[in-house]
Design a protein around this motif. Structure first.
Motif, PDB file in Angstrom:
ATOM      1  N   LEU A  63      46.313  -5.370  36.796  1.00  0.00           N
ATOM      2  CA  LEU A  63      47.098  -6.618  36.767  1.00  0.00           C
ATOM      3  C   LEU A  63      46.581  -7.573  35.695  1.00  0.00           C
ATOM      4  N   ASP A  64      45.263  -7.587  35.498  1.00  0.00           N
ATOM      5  CA  ASP A  64      44.694  -8.497  34.505  1.00  0.00           C
ATOM      6  C   ASP A  64      44.942  -8.028  33.075  1.00  0.00           C
ATOM      7  N   PHE A  65      45.348  -6.776  32.921  1.00  0.00           N
ATOM      8  CA  PHE A  65      45.507  -6.227  31.580  1.00  0.00           C
ATOM      9  C   PHE A  65      46.968  -6.068  31.158  1.00  0.00           C
ATOM     10  N   VAL A  66      47.885  -6.569  31.975  1.00  0.00           N
ATOM     11  CA  VAL A  66      49.301  -6.442  31.610  1.00  0.00           C
ATOM     12  C   VAL A  66      49.584  -7.058  30.237  1.00  0.00           C
ATOM     13  N   PRO A  67      49.041  -8.260  29.950  1.00  0.00           N
ATOM     14  CA  PRO A  67      49.281  -8.821  28.603  1.00  0.00           C
ATOM     15  C   PRO A  67      48.811  -7.887  27.491  1.00  0.00           C
ATOM     16  N   HIS A  68      47.644  -7.290  27.670  1.00  0.00           N
ATOM     17  CA  HIS A  68      47.099  -6.415  26.633  1.00  0.00           C
ATOM     18  C   HIS A  68      47.971  -5.170  26.462  1.00  0.00           C
ATOM     19  N   MET A  69      48.439  -4.631  27.596  1.00  0.00           N
ATOM     20  CA  MET A  69      49.313  -3.455  27.507  1.00  0.00           C
ATOM     21  C   MET A  69      50.591  -3.797  26.745  1.00  0.00           C
ATOM     22  N   LEU A  70      51.153  -4.954  27.045  1.00  0.00           N
ATOM     23  CA  LEU A  70      52.419  -5.336  26.406  1.00  0.00           C
ATOM     24  C   LEU A  70      52.229  -5.606  24.920  1.00  0.00           C
ATOM     25  N   ILE A  71      51.204  -6.370  24.596  1.00  0.00           N
ATOM     26  CA  ILE A  71      50.980  -6.692  23.189  1.00  0.00           C
ATOM     27  C   ILE A  71      50.678  -5.420  22.407  1.00  0.00           C
ATOM     28  N   GLY A  72      49.953  -4.489  23.028  1.00  0.00           N
ATOM     29  CA  GLY A  72      49.709  -3.200  22.374  1.00  0.00           C
ATOM     30  C   GLY A  72      51.014  -2.520  22.010  1.00  0.00           C
ATOM     31  N   ALA A  73      51.951  -2.500  22.953  1.00  0.00           N
ATOM     32  CA  ALA A  73      53.232  -1.845  22.692  1.00  0.00           C
ATOM     33  C   ALA A  73      53.991  -2.562  21.580  1.00  0.00           C
ATOM     34  N   LEU A  74      53.965  -3.883  21.608  1.00  0.00           N
ATOM     35  CA  LEU A  74      54.789  -4.644  20.666  1.00  0.00           C
ATOM     36  C   LEU A  74      54.209  -4.642  19.257  1.00  0.00           C
ATOM     37  N   ILE A  75      52.880  -4.716  19.148  1.00  0.00           N
ATOM     38  CA  ILE A  75      52.268  -4.808  17.829  1.00  0.00           C
ATOM     39  C   ILE A  75      52.019  -3.447  17.198  1.00  0.00           C
ATOM     40  N   SER A  76      51.539  -2.486  17.982  1.00  0.00           N
ATOM     41  CA  SER A  76      51.043  -1.273  17.339  1.00  0.00           C
ATOM     42  C   SER A  76      52.158  -0.320  16.947  1.00  0.00           C
ATOM     43  N   GLY A  77      53.347  -0.497  17.543  1.00  0.00           N
ATOM     44  CA  GLY A  77      54.471   0.299  17.070  1.00  0.00           C
ATOM     45  C   GLY A  77      54.629   0.132  15.570  1.00  0.00           C
ATOM     46  N   GLU A  78      54.589  -1.102  15.117  1.00  0.00           N
ATOM     47  CA  GLU A  78      54.721  -1.379  13.687  1.00  0.00           C
ATOM     48  C   GLU A  78      53.502  -0.912  12.902  1.00  0.00           C
ATOM     49  N   LEU A  79      52.338  -1.159  13.481  1.00  0.00           N
ATOM     50  CA  LEU A  79      51.102  -0.864  12.770  1.00  0.00           C
ATOM     51  C   LEU A  79      50.921   0.643  12.571  1.00  0.00           C
ATOM     52  N   ILE A  80      51.235   1.412  13.592  1.00  0.00           N
ATOM     53  CA  ILE A  80      50.999   2.857  13.516  1.00  0.00           C
ATOM     54  C   ILE A  80      52.189   3.572  12.898  1.00  0.00           C
ATOM     55  N   GLU A  81      53.366   3.243  13.381  1.00  0.00           N
ATOM     56  CA  GLU A  81      54.539   4.025  12.983  1.00  0.00           C
ATOM     57  C   GLU A  81      55.384   3.317  11.928  1.00  0.00           C
ATOM     58  N   GLU A  82      55.009   2.101  11.591  1.00  0.00           N
ATOM     59  CA  GLU A  82      55.760   1.330  10.612  1.00  0.00           C
ATOM     60  C   GLU A  82      57.236   1.231  10.954  1.00  0.00           C
ATOM     61  N   LYS A  83      57.529   1.146  12.232  1.00  0.00           N
ATOM     62  CA  LYS A  83      58.924   0.906  12.583  1.00  0.00           C
ATOM     63  C   LYS A  83      59.004  -0.056  13.757  1.00  0.00           C
ATOM     64  N   PRO A  84      60.088  -0.815  13.820  1.00  0.00           N
ATOM     65  CA  PRO A  84      60.197  -1.803  14.885  1.00  0.00           C
ATOM     66  C   PRO A  84      60.354  -1.129  16.250  1.00  0.00           C
ATOM     67  N   VAL A  85      59.994  -1.894  17.256  1.00  0.00           N
ATOM     68  CA  VAL A  85      60.007  -1.433  18.632  1.00  0.00           C
ATOM     69  C   VAL A  85      61.445  -1.383  19.171  1.00  0.00           C
ATOM     70  N   GLN A 135      64.281  -0.308  22.424  1.00  0.00           N
ATOM     71  CA  GLN A 135      64.345  -0.239  23.897  1.00  0.00           C
ATOM     72  C   GLN A 135      63.807   1.096  24.404  1.00  0.00           C
ATOM     73  N   ALA A 136      64.200   2.195  23.732  1.00  0.00           N
ATOM     74  CA  ALA A 136      63.786   3.533  24.191  1.00  0.00           C
ATOM     75  C   ALA A 136      62.262   3.677  24.136  1.00  0.00           C
ATOM     76  N   PHE A 137      61.663   3.174  23.065  1.00  0.00           N
ATOM     77  CA  PHE A 137      60.205   3.223  22.962  1.00  0.00           C
ATOM     78  C   PHE A 137      59.569   2.465  24.129  1.00  0.00           C
ATOM     79  N   LEU A 138      60.084   1.268  24.410  1.00  0.00           N
ATOM     80  CA  LEU A 138      59.494   0.449  25.474  1.00  0.00           C
ATOM     81  C   LEU A 138      59.652   1.107  26.842  1.00  0.00           C
ATOM     82  N   VAL A 139      60.827   1.695  27.096  1.00  0.00           N
ATOM     83  CA  VAL A 139      61.023   2.386  28.374  1.00  0.00           C
ATOM     84  C   VAL A 139      59.997   3.512  28.511  1.00  0.00           C
ATOM     85  N   GLY A 140      59.796   4.291  27.437  1.00  0.00           N
ATOM     86  CA  GLY A 140      58.816   5.372  27.459  1.00  0.00           C
ATOM     87  C   GLY A 140      57.409   4.854  27.717  1.00  0.00           C
TER      88      GLY A 140
END
Lengths: 198, 198
Positions: free
Chosen positions: B157-179, B181-186
């Motif tokens: 529960l305390d790490f939900v922010p970190h999990m979310l920010i990881g999903a939102l930021i690193s998609g671009e950083l690693i894959e160079e593409k925007p996030v 809906q399908a990525f987020l659901v996965g």
């Protein structure tokens, strides 16, 4: 990685190469990426700019390699404790030195800011640090799959990079404080391991 | 949030406020944060700079509020499907419009870069967007705890922010593409939900 790069591209001894990287890190801490020049590196290390360019191609590449050199451990492929949790904890202990956490964080914050404005630096960081780091980590995860600790088709395997980057970046963003070993252990136990073992 | 801010600080009608925010977003897309001036906002909206400063205090605050206005949904507290997964999926659908994902990502990339160089913008984003967003999300998580879907003492529960920010930021950083809906659901199904349900 280091030995491959050395044979492929360098006639410098590993000692000399290490000396150059240390000088780059020193300059990076003192003046930041934008103000760091190849002239200054050449002067500080009594080498020629031609050598630096022949060896590393660009300032971005040189800085990325210096950062890789300056990061203590982790060599995930060489870590083999017999369990996934053991391996991951070993990486945290080797890779994050709490006693120099403030200075490491300040350095990486500066580099992160520079990478925002310099696509070539972002590319070099990705090629030299991020992608090899993730490939190394994958070795360790594959062993956990072989041991039966992770289901081979667990979709969380594809999201390990995102989980890690979330932990490393958002600690600063949300809490405005650098990431400690204790924080990482908590995150791995609460998030990464449960997702991988699901 | 909006109605509180309006009564507390504004004599503008909600329509007029929306008009101002739209103009700010438009300028932000055209010229970026650094080149955006209060003069330009005043000119574009036929208002006085004094009004803008009285209302928002600073450019950073005005931009943060404009971004909040421009983000469609999510109002987590108002989402109540009866299950944690249902609530989270509803937030993804409301909050991420794949048809405008490229332009949203470009806008946020520019703002992220500016926040690196402008501590006051980072502070405003944290106060206006990040913290209220996380507080809203917490309402939804607390309901899942009450229903028994999440153990009250689950450290994830305390790490939900970190999990979310990881999903939102690193998609671009690693894959160079925007996030998407399908990525987020996965990501939610593979990482966030297993960690929360552990």
């Amino acid at each position: 990685m280091m030995s491959v790069a050395t044979t492929r591209r360098s006639r410098l001894t590993p000692e000399r190469e290490a000396e150059l990287y240390e000088a780059v890190l020193q300059l990076l801490r003192e003046v930041g990426y934008d103000a760091l020049t190849m002239d200054a590196v050449a002067a500080a290390t009594r080498s020629s700019k031609a050598t630096l360019y022949r060896q590393w191609g660009s300032k971005a590449e040189l800085v990325a390699r210096a950062l890789k050199h300056g990061k203590p451990g982790p060599e995930p492929a060489a870590v083999d404790t017999g369990s996934l949790r053991g391996d991951l904890m070993e990486l945290i202990v080797r890779g994050f030195d709490d006693s120099r956490i403030e200075q490491d964080a300040a350095l990486m914050r500066g580099v992160g800011r520079a990478a925002h404005d310099n696509p070539d630096l972002l590319r070099a960081l990705r090629e030299v640090l991020i992608e090899p780091g993730l490939a190394d980590l994958r070795v360790l995860l594959d062993r956990a799959v072989e041991r039966g600790e992770i289901r081979a088709d667990n979709p969380a395997l594809d999201f390990v990079p995102h989980m890690l980057i979330g932990a490393l970046i958002s600690g600063e963003l949300i809490e405005e404080k650098p990431v400690t070993q204790a924080f990482l252990v908590g995150y791995f136990d609460a998030v990464v391991l449960p997702a991988l073992r699901a």
